[in-house]
Write an enzyme that holds these catalytic residues in place. Sequence first.
Site, short mmCIF file in Angstrom:
data_model
loop_
_atom_site.label_atom_id
_atom_site.label_comp_id
_atom_site.label_asym_id
_atom_site.label_seq_id
_atom_site.Cartn_x
_atom_site.Cartn_y
_atom_site.Cartn_z
N SER A 104 5.99 4.20 -5.06
CA SER A 104 5.69 2.88 -4.51
C SER A 104 5.22 1.96 -5.63
O SER A 104 4.67 2.42 -6.64
CB SER A 104 4.58 2.98 -3.44
OG SER A 104 4.15 1.70 -3.02
N TYR A 152 -3.98 5.61 -0.69
CA TYR A 152 -2.52 5.57 -0.75
C TYR A 152 -2.04 5.32 -2.18
O TYR A 152 -1.14 6.01 -2.68
CB TYR A 152 -1.99 4.46 0.18
CG TYR A 152 -0.49 4.32 0.15
CD1 TYR A 152 0.33 5.33 0.65
CD2 TYR A 152 0.12 3.19 -0.40
CE1 TYR A 152 1.71 5.21 0.62
CE2 TYR A 152 1.49 3.06 -0.43
CZ TYR A 152 2.29 4.07 0.08
OH TYR A 152 3.66 3.96 0.03
#
Length: 262
Positions: A142, A155
């Site tokens: 990501s 995250y």
Amino acid sequence: MNLENKVVVVTGGSAGLGEQICYEAAKRGAIVVTCARRTNLIGKVKEQCMELSGKEAYAFQLDVANPESVERLLEKISEKVGKIDVFVNNAGYGIFQEFTEMDPAVIRNMFEVNVLGMMVLTQQVAIQMAEQKHGHIINVASIAGKIATPKTAVYSATKFAVLGFSNALRLELKPLGINVTTVNPGPIETAFFDQADPSGSYLSSVGSLVLEPNKLAQTIVKAMIHPKREINRPHILGAAAKLYTLFPAIGDYMAGTMFNKK
């Protein structure tokens, strides 16, 4: 590498980006294996892949965080499908929440799914690919693994870990004829945000930066044929990540203001 009759395995292949990767690979003649926890959904993906490719496709249940589930998956692929040519680590999830408010059990589970389980699975796949002297591992990380923003402490930490793991793995496996690609997307219009941001405010606030899963899937599948080191999308966030590295103080300011949309 032509994908015709190549075995392409996709984790997290029941919906969203993983589902679209399965379809794009099937369009190019691959034998697709879709894996996820939700068996009712992967069955539908399997049927669609068969229609697109005109070939057999497979759907196997997988809980990445469960070592026994990982072992069963690899056994089924070995018995029913054969050697893996391309392996896509797409399974994962995120929750946008202040770190001080996050349940420790959620923190542990996010690392189990996004990092530890993925590494256990990848190790076994890499051993097989080393024996056959070819293969391609694609890890979906990501942009959050390059630019950390408020409410993504856990995250982002998992995705930073995926990037570090992938970069070292790439160097280790290159002499064995195995490619490693990392994919670093920004926000994608998928069900990921149903859990990450139940309010729905984040996607609406980032507007033009939101990616369409089918278009990103096309880019990823092209990289299966012409391997790349890294895919960053959208391009503007990829450029922002480079600036963040060069000018960290300015990067912190931007991450805490312009990019703070959660």
